[in-house]
Design a protein around this motif. Structure first.
Motif, PDB file in Angstrom:
ATOM      1  N   GLU A  15       3.601 -34.421  13.060  1.00  7.38           N
ATOM      2  CA  GLU A  15       3.169 -35.733  12.577  1.00  7.38           C
ATOM      3  C   GLU A  15       2.250 -36.332  13.631  1.00  7.38           C
ATOM      4  O   GLU A  15       2.599 -36.388  14.811  1.00  7.38           O
ATOM      5  N   TYR A  16       1.078 -36.772  13.210  1.00  6.29           N
ATOM      6  CA  TYR A  16       0.112 -37.381  14.116  1.00  6.29           C
ATOM      7  C   TYR A  16       0.029 -38.869  13.809  1.00  6.29           C
ATOM      8  O   TYR A  16      -0.368 -39.269  12.723  1.00  6.29           O
ATOM      9  N   ARG A  17       0.441 -39.684  14.770  1.00  7.98           N
ATOM     10  CA  ARG A  17       0.462 -41.143  14.610  1.00  7.98           C
ATOM     11  C   ARG A  17      -0.784 -41.696  15.282  1.00  7.98           C
ATOM     12  O   ARG A  17      -0.877 -41.755  16.500  1.00  7.98           O
ATOM     13  N   SER A  71       0.215 -42.685   9.843  1.00  5.17           N
ATOM     14  CA  SER A  71       0.339 -41.344  10.415  1.00  5.17           C
ATOM     15  C   SER A  71       0.145 -40.305   9.315  1.00  5.17           C
ATOM     16  O   SER A  71       0.267 -40.608   8.125  1.00  5.17           O
ATOM     17  N   VAL A  72      -0.163 -39.078   9.744  1.00  3.41           N
ATOM     18  CA  VAL A  72      -0.353 -37.954   8.841  1.00  3.41           C
ATOM     19  C   VAL A  72       0.640 -36.864   9.212  1.00  3.41           C
ATOM     20  O   VAL A  72       0.837 -36.569  10.406  1.00  3.41           O
ATOM     21  N   VAL A  73       1.274 -36.256   8.202  1.00  2.00           N
ATOM     22  CA  VAL A  73       2.279 -35.206   8.415  1.00  2.00           C
ATOM     23  C   VAL A  73       1.806 -33.921   7.739  1.00  2.00           C
ATOM     24  O   VAL A  73       1.314 -33.953   6.606  1.00  2.00           O
ATOM     25  N   LEU A  74       1.974 -32.805   8.436  1.00  2.15           N
ATOM     26  CA  LEU A  74       1.730 -31.494   7.854  1.00  2.15           C
ATOM     27  C   LEU A  74       2.904 -30.595   8.216  1.00  2.15           C
ATOM     28  O   LEU A  74       3.184 -30.376   9.395  1.00  2.15           O
ATOM     29  N   ASP A  75       3.622 -30.075   7.203  1.00  4.04           N
ATOM     30  CA  ASP A  75       4.784 -29.208   7.401  1.00  4.04           C
ATOM     31  C   ASP A  75       4.597 -27.891   6.665  1.00  4.04           C
ATOM     32  O   ASP A  75       4.038 -27.859   5.565  1.00  4.04           O
ATOM     33  N   ALA A  76       5.113 -26.814   7.259  1.00  4.47           N
ATOM     34  CA  ALA A  76       5.246 -25.526   6.578  1.00  4.47           C
ATOM     35  C   ALA A  76       6.732 -25.311   6.325  1.00  4.47           C
ATOM     36  O   ALA A  76       7.552 -25.448   7.248  1.00  4.47           O
ATOM     37  N   VAL A  77       7.107 -24.984   5.074  1.00  4.19           N
ATOM     38  CA  VAL A  77       8.518 -24.955   4.676  1.00  4.19           C
ATOM     39  C   VAL A  77       8.847 -23.656   3.947  1.00  4.19           C
ATOM     40  O   VAL A  77       8.057 -23.175   3.124  1.00  4.19           O
ATOM     41  N   HIS A  78      10.015 -23.097   4.282  1.00  6.95           N
ATOM     42  CA  HIS A  78      10.601 -22.003   3.496  1.00  6.95           C
ATOM     43  C   HIS A  78      11.940 -22.497   2.959  1.00  6.95           C
ATOM     44  O   HIS A  78      12.796 -22.961   3.715  1.00  6.95           O
ATOM     45  N   TYR A  79      12.117 -22.396   1.637  1.00  6.08           N
ATOM     46  CA  TYR A  79      13.358 -22.800   0.978  1.00  6.08           C
ATOM     47  C   TYR A  79      13.860 -21.619   0.167  1.00  6.08           C
ATOM     48  O   TYR A  79      13.074 -20.924  -0.505  1.00  6.08           O
ATOM     49  N   SER A  80      15.175 -21.370   0.205  1.00  5.98           N
ATOM     50  CA  SER A  80      15.709 -20.276  -0.609  1.00  5.98           C
ATOM     51  C   SER A  80      17.124 -20.593  -1.079  1.00  5.98           C
ATOM     52  O   SER A  80      17.875 -21.312  -0.416  1.00  5.98           O
ATOM     53  N   PHE A  81      17.442 -20.042  -2.251  1.00  6.01           N
ATOM     54  CA  PHE A  81      18.788 -20.122  -2.799  1.00  6.01           C
ATOM     55  C   PHE A  81      19.207 -18.707  -3.167  1.00  6.01           C
ATOM     56  O   PHE A  81      18.504 -18.016  -3.916  1.00  6.01           O
ATOM     57  N   LYS A  82      20.350 -18.255  -2.642  1.00  8.54           N
ATOM     58  CA  LYS A  82      20.821 -16.892  -2.860  1.00  8.54           C
ATOM     59  C   LYS A  82      22.186 -16.915  -3.527  1.00  8.54           C
ATOM     60  O   LYS A  82      23.099 -17.600  -3.073  1.00  8.54           O
ATOM     61  N   ASN A  83      22.318 -16.151  -4.619  1.00 12.57           N
ATOM     62  CA  ASN A  83      23.589 -16.024  -5.330  1.00 12.57           C
ATOM     63  C   ASN A  83      24.052 -14.570  -5.246  1.00 12.57           C
ATOM     64  O   ASN A  83      23.368 -13.666  -5.735  1.00 12.57           O
ATOM     65  N   LEU A 102       1.626 -32.026   2.739  1.00 11.81           N
ATOM     66  CA  LEU A 102       0.710 -32.983   3.359  1.00 11.81           C
ATOM     67  C   LEU A 102       1.144 -34.382   2.943  1.00 11.81           C
ATOM     68  O   LEU A 102       1.292 -34.664   1.748  1.00 11.81           O
ATOM     69  N   GLU A 103       1.329 -35.244   3.932  1.00 11.35           N
ATOM     70  CA  GLU A 103       1.904 -36.571   3.670  1.00 11.35           C
ATOM     71  C   GLU A 103       1.137 -37.621   4.460  1.00 11.35           C
ATOM     72  O   GLU A 103       0.832 -37.428   5.633  1.00 11.35           O
ATOM     73  N   MET A 104       0.805 -38.733   3.811  1.00  9.70           N
ATOM     74  CA  MET A 104       0.164 -39.876   4.458  1.00  9.70           C
ATOM     75  C   MET A 104       1.151 -41.024   4.508  1.00  9.70           C
ATOM     76  O   MET A 104       1.593 -41.515   3.457  1.00  9.70           O
TER      77      MET A 104
END
Length: 228
Positions: free
Chosen positions: A54-56, A62-74, A101-103
């Motif tokens: 996050e750059y304030r 501020s501006v936010v940039l995230d890289a995300v991995h989400y998983s659901f395992k059964n 990307l978030e403002m």
């Protein structure tokens, strides 16, 4: 999606215009992320890993940039024979990899100069996949192989909570609309399989995000200032 992009652009222009009229404070940035796994119920696992920044660049924006991995395992136990005690576990995995990307507009800032409450339009773009392991037993009306791409447009309200001068928690609640293109294999009520190419879906979803952060500039704003 177009409305969300237009809103993000206007907030950016507003932020830079505000800064042009004020003395520019020292910028700061946060390193953000998390790694977590939890059991939803027996043999069902949720996990999420994220890393971003996050750059304030002003008191309120501020501006936010995230890289995300989400998983659901059964996972399902598959016995070698009907009455055998020997078994192996096979899984179906539903996972997504995406960028966020978030403002952010920090409309309430607290005394320590770092904690704040913010409003944020945001967007996600990424891929969606479903895979099953070899002997995983298919269920009725189940998608067991899927390739998809999606774009999200949403709004959230959140809070940065400083625990120490540098370390804190970022939590937010919001809603988003997902636009997704999928190609997948699916079973029916009789476990017959069929292929569905290039299907389009759109749907509203609630959203909760949690990250931890580390601040690399801790005296961006005067200590003791509080404003609405």
């Amino acid at each position: 999606m177009k409305k969300s992009a237009f809103l993000l652009l206007n907030l950016l222009l507003l932020a830079f215009n505000t800064e042009a009229q004020e003395k520019r404070p020292e910028a700061k940035w946060y390193l953000r992320g998390k790694a977590m796994t939890m059991v939803v119920f027996e043999d069902a696992w949720y996990s999420s890993i994220s890393l971003g920044t996050e750059y304030r660049f002003s008191k309120r924006f501020s501006v936010v940039l995230d890289a995300v991995h989400y998983s659901f395992k059964n996972e399902v136990e598959v016995h070698e024979e009907p009455n055998s005690k020997k078994y192996d576990e096979y899984a179906r995995r539903d996972y997504r990899n995406y960028l966020v990307l978030e403002m952010r507009y920090h409309f309430i800032r607290f005394k320590n100069g770092n904690s704040s409450i913010y409003f944020a339009p945001y967007s996600k773009i990424g891929e969606h996949k479903i895979r099953k392991e070899g002997l995983y037993p298919l269920q009725e009306n189940e998608r067991f192989f899927l390739n998809g791409n999606f774009v999200d447009a949403g709004l959230s309200v959140g809070m940065l909570i400083n625990i120490t001068p540098n370390f804190g928690i970022d939590v937010s609640l919001g809603v988003y609309n997902r636009y997704e293109w999928q190609s997948y294999w699916e079973t029916d009520e009789n476990l017959n399989t069929s292929y569905h190419p290039q299907q389009f879906y759109t749907k509203f979803h609630p959203n909760m995000r949690l990250n931890f952060y580390w601040t690399f500039k801790k005296h961006l704003f005067p200590v003791g200032e509080s404003s609405l």
